[in-house]
Every structure is written in C-alpha cells, then in structure tokens.
Scaffold this motif. Structure first.
Motif, PDB file in Angstrom:
ATOM      1  N   PRO A   1       0.828  -1.202  -0.041  1.00  0.00           N
ATOM      2  CA  PRO A   1      -0.006   0.202   0.039  1.00  0.00           C
ATOM      3  C   PRO A   1       0.703   1.211   0.050  1.00  0.00           C
ATOM      4  CG  PRO A   1       0.121  -0.960   2.162  1.00  0.00           C
ATOM      5  CD  PRO A   1       0.640  -2.047   1.279  1.00  0.00           C
ATOM      6  N   VAL A   2       0.268   2.196  -0.857  1.00  0.00           N
ATOM      7  CA  VAL A   2       0.971   3.570  -0.754  1.00  0.00           C
ATOM      8  C   VAL A   2      -0.007   4.622  -0.452  1.00  0.00           C
ATOM      9  CG1 VAL A   2       2.298   5.066  -2.325  1.00  0.00           C
ATOM     10  CG2 VAL A   2       2.474   2.793  -2.557  1.00  0.00           C
ATOM     11  N   ILE A   3       0.527   5.480   0.690  1.00  0.00           N
ATOM     12  CA  ILE A   3      -0.399   6.764   0.859  1.00  0.00           C
ATOM     13  C   ILE A   3       0.428   7.892   0.627  1.00  0.00           C
ATOM     14  CG2 ILE A   3      -1.563   5.199   2.502  1.00  0.00           C
ATOM     15  CD1 ILE A   3      -0.176   6.657   4.894  1.00  0.00           C
ATOM     16  N   ASP A   4      -0.513   9.164   0.745  1.00  0.00           N
ATOM     17  CA  ASP A   4      -0.100  10.496   0.770  1.00  0.00           C
ATOM     18  C   ASP A   4      -0.386  11.070   2.226  1.00  0.00           C
ATOM     19  OD1 ASP A   4      -2.490  11.196   0.305  1.00  0.00           O
ATOM     20  OD2 ASP A   4      -1.889  12.485  -1.257  1.00  0.00           O
TER      21      ASP A   4
ATOM     22  N   LYS B   1      -2.789  12.836   2.743  1.00  0.00           N
ATOM     23  CA  LYS B   1      -4.187  12.811   2.829  1.00  0.00           C
ATOM     24  C   LYS B   1      -4.873  11.432   3.036  1.00  0.00           C
ATOM     25  CE  LYS B   1      -3.880  17.263   2.673  1.00  0.00           C
ATOM     26  NZ  LYS B   1      -4.260  18.212   3.782  1.00  0.00           N
ATOM     27  N   GLY B   2      -4.388  10.455   2.362  1.00  0.00           N
ATOM     28  CA  GLY B   2      -5.149   9.322   2.108  1.00  0.00           C
ATOM     29  C   GLY B   2      -4.590   8.482   1.194  1.00  0.00           C
ATOM     30  N   ILE B   3      -5.070   7.083   0.963  1.00  0.00           N
ATOM     31  CA  ILE B   3      -4.651   6.104   0.079  1.00  0.00           C
ATOM     32  C   ILE B   3      -4.356   6.563  -1.340  1.00  0.00           C
ATOM     33  CG2 ILE B   3      -5.253   3.902  -0.955  1.00  0.00           C
ATOM     34  CD1 ILE B   3      -6.332   3.004   1.873  1.00  0.00           C
ATOM     35  N   VAL B   4      -3.348   6.318  -2.025  1.00  0.00           N
ATOM     36  CA  VAL B   4      -2.971   6.454  -3.096  1.00  0.00           C
ATOM     37  C   VAL B   4      -3.068   5.277  -4.183  1.00  0.00           C
ATOM     38  CG1 VAL B   4      -0.865   7.434  -4.758  1.00  0.00           C
ATOM     39  CG2 VAL B   4      -1.492   8.385  -2.633  1.00  0.00           C
ATOM     40  N   GLY B   5      -2.698   4.244  -3.884  1.00  0.00           N
ATOM     41  CA  GLY B   5      -2.597   3.049  -4.888  1.00  0.00           C
ATOM     42  C   GLY B   5      -1.847   1.904  -4.111  1.00  0.00           C
ATOM     43  N   GLN B   6      -1.424   0.957  -4.966  1.00  0.00           N
ATOM     44  CA  GLN B   6      -0.606  -0.163  -4.541  1.00  0.00           C
ATOM     45  C   GLN B   6       0.542  -0.480  -5.632  1.00  0.00           C
ATOM     46  OE1 GLN B   6      -2.560  -4.058  -5.195  1.00  0.00           O
ATOM     47  NE2 GLN B   6      -4.479  -2.884  -5.476  1.00  0.00           N
ATOM     48  N   VAL B   7       1.415  -1.141  -5.137  1.00  0.00           N
ATOM     49  CA  VAL B   7       2.713  -1.213  -5.945  1.00  0.00           C
ATOM     50  C   VAL B   7       2.414  -2.631  -6.830  1.00  0.00           C
ATOM     51  CG1 VAL B   7       4.926  -2.037  -5.946  1.00  0.00           C
ATOM     52  CG2 VAL B   7       4.400  -0.541  -4.181  1.00  0.00           C
ATOM     53  N   THR B   8       2.372  -2.424  -7.990  1.00  0.00           N
ATOM     54  CA  THR B   8       2.257  -3.532  -9.175  1.00  0.00           C
ATOM     55  C   THR B   8       3.603  -3.983  -9.640  1.00  0.00           C
ATOM     56  OG1 THR B   8       1.940  -1.796 -10.861  1.00  0.00           O
ATOM     57  CG2 THR B   8       0.211  -2.643  -9.704  1.00  0.00           C
ATOM     58  N   GLU B   9       4.585  -3.336  -9.942  1.00  0.00           N
ATOM     59  CA  GLU B   9       5.950  -3.849 -10.098  1.00  0.00           C
ATOM     60  C   GLU B   9       6.808  -3.371  -9.536  1.00  0.00           C
ATOM     61  OE1 GLU B   9       6.334  -2.771 -14.521  1.00  0.00           O
ATOM     62  OE2 GLU B   9       4.470  -3.549 -15.076  1.00  0.00           O
ATOM     63  N   VAL B  10       8.195  -4.193  -9.150  1.00  0.00           N
ATOM     64  CA  VAL B  10       9.011  -3.907  -8.350  1.00  0.00           C
ATOM     65  C   VAL B  10      10.184  -4.249  -9.129  1.00  0.00           C
ATOM     66  CG1 VAL B  10      10.326  -4.331  -6.242  1.00  0.00           C
ATOM     67  CG2 VAL B  10       7.921  -4.486  -6.301  1.00  0.00           C
ATOM     68  N   GLY B  11      11.005  -2.838  -9.270  1.00  0.00           N
ATOM     69  CA  GLY B  11      12.567  -3.205  -9.834  1.00  0.00           C
ATOM     70  C   GLY B  11      13.476  -2.995  -8.661  1.00  0.00           C
ATOM     71  N   THR B  12      14.815  -3.273  -9.308  1.00  0.00           N
ATOM     72  CA  THR B  12      15.951  -2.875  -8.177  1.00  0.00           C
ATOM     73  C   THR B  12      15.841  -1.724  -7.430  1.00  0.00           C
ATOM     74  OG1 THR B  12      17.187  -4.288  -9.537  1.00  0.00           O
ATOM     75  CG2 THR B  12      18.469  -3.261  -7.701  1.00  0.00           C
ATOM     76  N   THR B  13      15.839  -0.493  -8.283  1.00  0.00           N
ATOM     77  CA  THR B  13      16.007   0.823  -7.575  1.00  0.00           C
ATOM     78  C   THR B  13      14.574   1.700  -7.602  1.00  0.00           C
ATOM     79  OG1 THR B  13      16.856   1.709  -9.476  1.00  0.00           O
ATOM     80  CG2 THR B  13      18.463   0.805  -7.774  1.00  0.00           C
TER      81      THR B  13
ATOM     82  N   ARG C   1       3.978  14.249  -5.210  1.00  0.00           N
ATOM     83  CA  ARG C   1       5.311  14.500  -4.977  1.00  0.00           C
ATOM     84  C   ARG C   1       5.968  13.401  -4.145  1.00  0.00           C
ATOM     85  NH1 ARG C   1       9.229  18.701  -5.595  1.00  0.00           N
ATOM     86  NH2 ARG C   1      11.145  17.663  -5.615  1.00  0.00           N
ATOM     87  N   HIS C   2       5.759  13.501  -2.996  1.00  0.00           N
ATOM     88  CA  HIS C   2       6.339  12.481  -1.898  1.00  0.00           C
ATOM     89  C   HIS C   2       5.239  11.796  -1.522  1.00  0.00           C
ATOM     90  CE1 HIS C   2       8.991  16.041  -1.419  1.00  0.00           C
ATOM     91  NE2 HIS C   2       9.972  14.934  -1.555  1.00  0.00           N
ATOM     92  N   LEU C   3       5.540  10.273  -1.418  1.00  0.00           N
ATOM     93  CA  LEU C   3       4.400   9.037  -1.125  1.00  0.00           C
ATOM     94  C   LEU C   3       5.374   8.468   0.146  1.00  0.00           C
ATOM     95  CD1 LEU C   3       3.828   7.918  -4.676  1.00  0.00           C
ATOM     96  CD2 LEU C   3       2.440   9.554  -3.160  1.00  0.00           C
ATOM     97  N   LEU C   4       4.207   7.720   0.882  1.00  0.00           N
ATOM     98  CA  LEU C   4       4.701   6.818   1.868  1.00  0.00           C
ATOM     99  C   LEU C   4       4.285   5.599   1.718  1.00  0.00           C
ATOM    100  CD1 LEU C   4       6.064   7.771   4.641  1.00  0.00           C
ATOM    101  CD2 LEU C   4       3.766   7.642   5.839  1.00  0.00           C
ATOM    102  N   LEU C   5       5.332   4.775   1.557  1.00  0.00           N
ATOM    103  CA  LEU C   5       5.330   3.116   1.633  1.00  0.00           C
ATOM    104  C   LEU C   5       4.792   2.252   2.978  1.00  0.00           C
ATOM    105  CD1 LEU C   5       8.117   2.396  -0.743  1.00  0.00           C
ATOM    106  CD2 LEU C   5       5.803   2.316  -1.471  1.00  0.00           C
ATOM    107  N   LEU C   6       4.031   1.599   3.112  1.00  0.00           N
ATOM    108  CA  LEU C   6       3.576   1.115   4.260  1.00  0.00           C
ATOM    109  C   LEU C   6       3.819  -0.510   4.172  1.00  0.00           C
ATOM    110  CD1 LEU C   6       0.171   2.827   5.010  1.00  0.00           C
ATOM    111  CD2 LEU C   6       2.188   3.395   5.817  1.00  0.00           C
ATOM    112  N   TRP C   7       4.260  -0.750   5.355  1.00  0.00           N
ATOM    113  CA  TRP C   7       4.527  -2.458   5.575  1.00  0.00           C
ATOM    114  C   TRP C   7       3.294  -2.924   6.293  1.00  0.00           C
ATOM    115  CZ3 TRP C   7       8.394   0.444   3.931  1.00  0.00           C
ATOM    116  CH2 TRP C   7       9.278  -0.110   3.027  1.00  0.00           C
TER     117      TRP C   7
END
Length: 290
Positions: A150-153, A155-167, A264-270
């Motif tokens: 899950p990814v938020i900013d 204010k609230g939920i932005v979306g979710q990760v669908t592809e993961v690369g190295t960097t 601009r800036h996002l927050l990744l949640l575990w």
C-alpha cells in the motif's frame, strides 16, 4: 654705423648697477620692511595667474579621481548584482525546500498504526498513457518494496505497488479503471467497492442498492478486506448520489481524498496481515461483545 639707440653704459656696468640695486632693495625690504604693501598687491595680482597655472593639474587630478571612483562604482555594482543573483537563486531553493519540508512534515503526520513500518518515496515519472493511471517511485527491491504494497500520501490512500524493480517501482493509482478497493462508510460502517474511473478526481461505487443509507459528504475509509490495504485509512468522499428507479443500482460518485494530480512525496506502508488465528479470536471477541 652707430645709432643713438646703441649708445649707453656697457654690459658690465649694467650688471654691476643691477647687482647694487638688488642688494639695496633686499636690504630695504629685509631691514626696513618697505615693500610690505607692495608685496601684498603683487600677491593679489599673481593669485589668479597661479590659479590658472594650477588649473590643468587640478582638472587632471579631478578627472583621474572621477574615473577611479566610476570604476570602483562599476565594480561594486557588478559585485552587488552578482550577490543579488546568488541570493535570488538561494531564495528560490529555499522556497522549494520549505515547501518540500512542509509536505514531508504533513506526510509523516499521516494517521499510521504505531507498529507499522513506513518509508518516504519520491515520484520519478508519470505514465503517459491516458487510459492508465500509474506512477514510478524511487524505491525498489533493495529498499524492501514488495508487490501489492500500500502507498499513501499525507491525505489518504494513493494506490498499490504492481511492479518492483531493483531501484524503482511502479504504483497503480486507485483512480485506474482496473483498480478496486474495499471501503466502508465512516458514518455507518456500510461496506462498498470503490472502482477507478480513469479520471484522477473520480471513483465509482459499484452495485449500490437504492435503499442503502449513503449521502453526499460521507467519508469512505479502507475496510481492511482484501488483505492489501490496512483498515481505517481515508480513501474518498461522496460527491454525488443519483437514485434513478429505472436503473437497478444507484449511481454514486466519490472523489479521492489523496491529491492524485499533485503527487510528489509518497509513503510506503509495510502492512502486517493478520493470521487466521488472530482473525478467529477477533470474531469470537466481537460475538461475545454482541
């Protein structure tokens, strides 16, 4: 042939006479001060001549000073202009840094679970496909990013990760037409499914019966169902409810709480998923309380 103009004392006599007169005048002036008034008049007469004689030198000195002063002023002016340019550039950077600092402070003050891990990510690119709402962030596998994270900013939920690369990683926004998120009303806990519309400022609630208690202004938060998004994070706000009896379901339009068009800036949640035992224990506690 001698003329009358050549007659007179010889040169030696003239020199002797001149010396005698000079000594006599010096004696009279030194001892008797007889030429004081004459000297004053002579000085008065000679003063304009002395000023005129010194005028070219004064003009040259004045011109040289003015030229030096002008060069100094030009040099100082250039130095001040350079300093002004540098300060303007620093001021622009300061404004940007101040804005980013404010955004990061708001982001870190987002409503998070105490035991949840989080990481700040920065937007790198936006998908140019008008039918796909996806962005790329600067965090990847080396940072611990995983699929469906899950990814938020702020204010609230932005979306979710669908592809993961190295960097870096690709994030699917909740506004994408292929995305759906389970939500519930904060007012009465009724559950819905919010689907993306392809527009960054609209979502749709699918299969909403006409009799459901939902109205404009209701806040929708994540329900925790689906095991992707943690429970209780703001998702959207109801902006339109159309109950047309000729249709089988009501048409409900909601607006995302997150600023999807100004990311601009996002927050990744575990997100720590609950085990079956924990879910069963919660169900037993709820039934006991009931």
């Amino acid at each position: 042939m001698d003329t009358i103009f050549t007659r007179g004392p010889s040169l030696n006599n003239r020199l002797a006479l001149a010396l005698v007169l000079s000594v006599l005048l010096i004696f009279v002036d030194h001892k008797l001060d007889g030429f004081k008034s004459t000297r004053v008049y002579l000085n008065s007469i000679m003063s304009p001549l002395q000023y005129i004689a010194n005028l070219p030198g004064l003009m040259l000195n004045e011109s040289a000073q003015r030229l030096t002063s002008q060069e100094q002023l030009l040099a100082e002016n250039q130095k001040l202009n350079n300093q002004l340019l540098l300060m303007s550039e620093k001021l622009q950077q300061f404004d940007v840094i101040q804005k980013e600092n404010r955004q990061l402070r708001e982001l870190l003050q987002a409503p998070l679970r105490i035991d949840s891990r989080k990481m700040v990510a920065e937007l790198m690119a936006v998908d140019k496909n008008p039918y796909s709402q996806q962005v790329v962030i600067n965090k990847g596998a080396i940072d611990g990013v995983y699929l469906s994270q899950p990814v938020i900013d702020d204010k609230g939920i932005v979306g979710q990760v669908t592809e993961v690369g190295t960097t870096n990683s690709r994030v699917l926004l909740i506004a994408d037409v292929t995305h759906a998120i389970p939500v519930r009303s904060l007012r009465n806990d009724i559950r819905f499914i919010a689907n993306g519309s392809g527009s960054l400022n609209e979502l749709y609630l699918e299969h909403v019966p006409h009799s459901v208690d939902i109205k404009v202004g209701d806040i929708l938060v994540s329900s925790g169902l689906g095991k992707v998004f943690p429970e209780g994070y703001p998702v959207a706000q109801v902006t339109q409810v159309v109950r047309d009896e000729s249709r089988p379901f009501a048409q409900v339009v909601v607006a995302p709480v997150a600023k999807l068009d100004r990311l601009r800036h996002l927050l990744l949640l575990w997100y720590t998923k609950k085990t079956n035992a924990e879910e069963n224990n919660e169900a037993v506690e709820e039934s006991t309380d009931a």
